[in-house]
Scaffold this motif. Structure first.
Motif, PDB file in Angstrom:
ATOM      1  N   LYS A  48      -6.887   0.474  -6.889  1.00 40.76           N
ATOM      2  CA  LYS A  48      -5.869  -0.350  -7.521  1.00 40.76           C
ATOM      3  C   LYS A  48      -4.827   0.528  -8.210  1.00 40.76           C
ATOM      4  CE  LYS A  48      -8.795  -4.373  -8.576  1.00 40.76           C
ATOM      5  NZ  LYS A  48      -9.382  -5.199  -9.667  1.00 40.76           N
ATOM      6  N   ALA A 101       0.853  -1.197   0.000  1.00 42.77           N
ATOM      7  CA  ALA A 101       0.000   0.000   0.000  1.00 42.77           C
ATOM      8  C   ALA A 101       0.883   1.238   0.000  1.00 42.77           C
ATOM      9  CB  ALA A 101      -0.917   0.012   1.222  1.00 42.77           C
ATOM     10  N   TRP A 154      -4.277  -6.609  -4.259  1.00 41.56           N
ATOM     11  CA  TRP A 154      -5.575  -5.982  -4.049  1.00 41.56           C
ATOM     12  C   TRP A 154      -6.500  -6.798  -3.142  1.00 41.56           C
ATOM     13  CZ3 TRP A 154      -7.666  -1.455  -4.197  1.00 41.56           C
ATOM     14  CH2 TRP A 154      -9.055  -1.317  -4.188  1.00 41.56           C
ATOM     15  N   ALA A 189      -9.246   2.927  -0.808  1.00 42.86           N
ATOM     16  CA  ALA A 189      -8.131   2.363  -1.568  1.00 42.86           C
ATOM     17  C   ALA A 189      -8.526   2.228  -3.034  1.00 42.86           C
ATOM     18  CB  ALA A 189      -7.735   1.003  -1.006  1.00 42.86           C
ATOM     19  N   ALA A 199      -3.118  -0.831   4.518  1.00 42.79           N
ATOM     20  CA  ALA A 199      -3.660   0.404   3.954  1.00 42.79           C
ATOM     21  C   ALA A 199      -3.805   1.479   5.030  1.00 42.79           C
ATOM     22  CB  ALA A 199      -5.007   0.135   3.283  1.00 42.79           C
ATOM     23  N   GLY A 221      -6.320  -4.176  -0.502  1.00 44.57           N
ATOM     24  CA  GLY A 221      -7.084  -3.072  -1.061  1.00 44.57           C
ATOM     25  C   GLY A 221      -8.580  -3.245  -0.975  1.00 44.57           C
ATOM     26  N   ALA A 240     -12.027  -0.554  -0.308  1.00 42.83           N
ATOM     27  CA  ALA A 240     -12.407   0.028  -1.600  1.00 42.83           C
ATOM     28  C   ALA A 240     -13.675   0.854  -1.484  1.00 42.83           C
ATOM     29  CB  ALA A 240     -12.616  -1.083  -2.621  1.00 42.83           C
ATOM     30  N   VAL A 284      -2.960   0.501  -4.046  1.00 41.00           N
ATOM     31  CA  VAL A 284      -2.542  -0.876  -3.762  1.00 41.00           C
ATOM     32  C   VAL A 284      -2.214  -1.580  -5.078  1.00 41.00           C
ATOM     33  CG1 VAL A 284      -3.300  -3.103  -2.832  1.00 41.00           C
ATOM     34  CG2 VAL A 284      -3.925  -0.970  -1.663  1.00 41.00           C
TER      35      VAL A 284
END
Length: 391
Positions: free
Chosen positions: A348, A50, A378, A346, A165, A382, A386, A373
């Motif tokens: 990608k 992250a 992910w 977060a 994260a 992530g 999200a 991330v």
């Protein structure tokens, strides 16, 4: 010195987002065939999980760091020649795990999770940083699957309650800048501190850091963010949408007392009004009025009467980066749980364009940090953070 060969468990190529020049987001190109770096002496190779996004990424990309001509297109260059060369991998606030070590680094560090002190230090002094540069600008950063960084700047943070994260959201780019704003101005326990731009990464860090040392933060933000900012530690939230009679707003929440110091991330025409909040009753003060500035989101030019500055003895501190000592103090507070992450969402790595657009057009619901991330990480690091529309 040369680099060690990569261990067999590390691929020789990786995915990365390359900044190919100054300009709009089309200058960011996603590649899956970038050579994986190898750790040199004193370095560790980190598998990135992250990396927090910072406004400096956008400003460096767009060339918004003029120091002589306000229309100049320039990168961040305090040490002489510009260090931003292309292609460059951006991303300063890096979290990940050590997967290889360079010469002179204890192999016991393999597997460590850590957070990077993002500075490229020009010398080894611990209490000063006169020519600041950083990973993601003067050297490749974390918008990639792997990055090689100094072992002594990759600080282990094992706290299991923090996801990767969330730990990235506490990165040094925001927290160290915030802390250096405070140490430069000599903020002490009990002092009233006005925090502008309070809902962003540096602003939310300032609120927490004020409470950590016993100072009293007053936040300037939109009123629909008041609840979260109060929960974070703000004493009161002043309305940035109505700046008429701003000093009266301040008096209403301080009981008529002046602000002791302003931590300014806005600049522009607002700076003069922020100074007003410190000088309306000099006899009530116990210290000189102080203004630390580390941003210019409201404009790069401010009109200020210098007679106001020297007659009221206003001390002004320009801040861009902090010191090794400050970074180590922040890491100690993170490990000890005194500081908490303010993570918004977060994205990608392959969707960095979307993250950039979201960051620029963020609305009133936005608070805290965006984290990037790698696609290969992910699912683990992530997806739990999200946005609904990107999950």
């Amino acid at each position: 010195m040369g680099s060690r060969p990569l261990p067999e468990t590390v691929p020789t190529t990786m995915s990365a987002m390359l900044l190919t020049g100054h300009g709009d987001i089309d200058t960011l190109v996603y590649r899956q065939d970038v050579s994986t770096p190898t750790p040199r002496a004193g370095e560790v190779l980190v598998k990135v999980t992250a990396t927090a996004k910072n406004n400096t990424d956008r400003k460096a990309r767009e060339g918004l760091y003029p120091t002589k001509d306000k229309g100049e297109v320039a990168s961040f260059a305090m040490g002489g020649s510009p260090t931003l060369t292309f292609p460059r991998i951006q991303g300063a606030d890096i979290v990940g795990r050590v997967v290889a070590v360079g010469d002179g680094v204890d192999a016991a560090r393999l597997g460590e999770r850590g957070l990077l002190d993002f500075n490229l230090y020009a010398d080894q002094r611990r209490n000063i940083n006169l020519t600041p540069d950083y990973y993601g600008h003067g050297a490749d950063g974390g918008y990639a699957e792997y990055v090689a960084v100094p072992a002594d700047q990759f600080h282990q943070v094992a706290n299991p309650e923090l996801s990767d994260a969330e730990l990235a959201a506490m990165g040094m780019c925001s927290y160290q800048t915030a802390y250096h704003m405070m140490t430069s101005a000599g903020i002490k326990a009990g002092e009233r501190v006005l925090v502008t731009g309070a809902s962003g990464g540096v602003g939310t860090a300032l609120i927490q850091l004020c409470r950590t040392i016993g100072a009293v933060p007053y936040a300037l933000s939109q009123q629909d963010k008041a609840g979260p900012l109060l929960d974070l530690g703000a004493e009161a939230v002043l309305d940035r949408s109505d700046m008429s009679g701003f000093t009266e707003q301040v008096k209403a929440v301080t009981g008529g007392a002046p602000i002791d110091a302003v931590m300014d991330l806005v600049g522009g025409e607002m700076t003069d009004r922020f100074i007003d909040t410190m000088i309306f009753d000099m006899q009530a003060r116990d210290s000189y009025p102080r203004l630390s500035i580390a941003g210019a989101s409201g404009g790069n030019i401010s009109e200020i009467m210098w007679t106001r500055i020297y007659l009221y003895q206003v001390q002004i501190f320009g801040v861009s980066h902090g010191t090794r000592e400050e970074a180590e103090q922040l890491i100690a507070w993170i490990r000890g749980g005194q500081l908490k992450p303010v993570l918004h969402a977060a994205f990608k790595l392959s969707e960095l364009h979307a993250a950039e657009r979201y960051f620029v057009n963020r609305g009133s619901h936005y608070l805290g940090k965006i984290v990037i991330v790698p696609d290969s990480e992910w699912a683990s690091h992530g997806a739990p953070h999200a946005l609904e529309e990107t999950s």
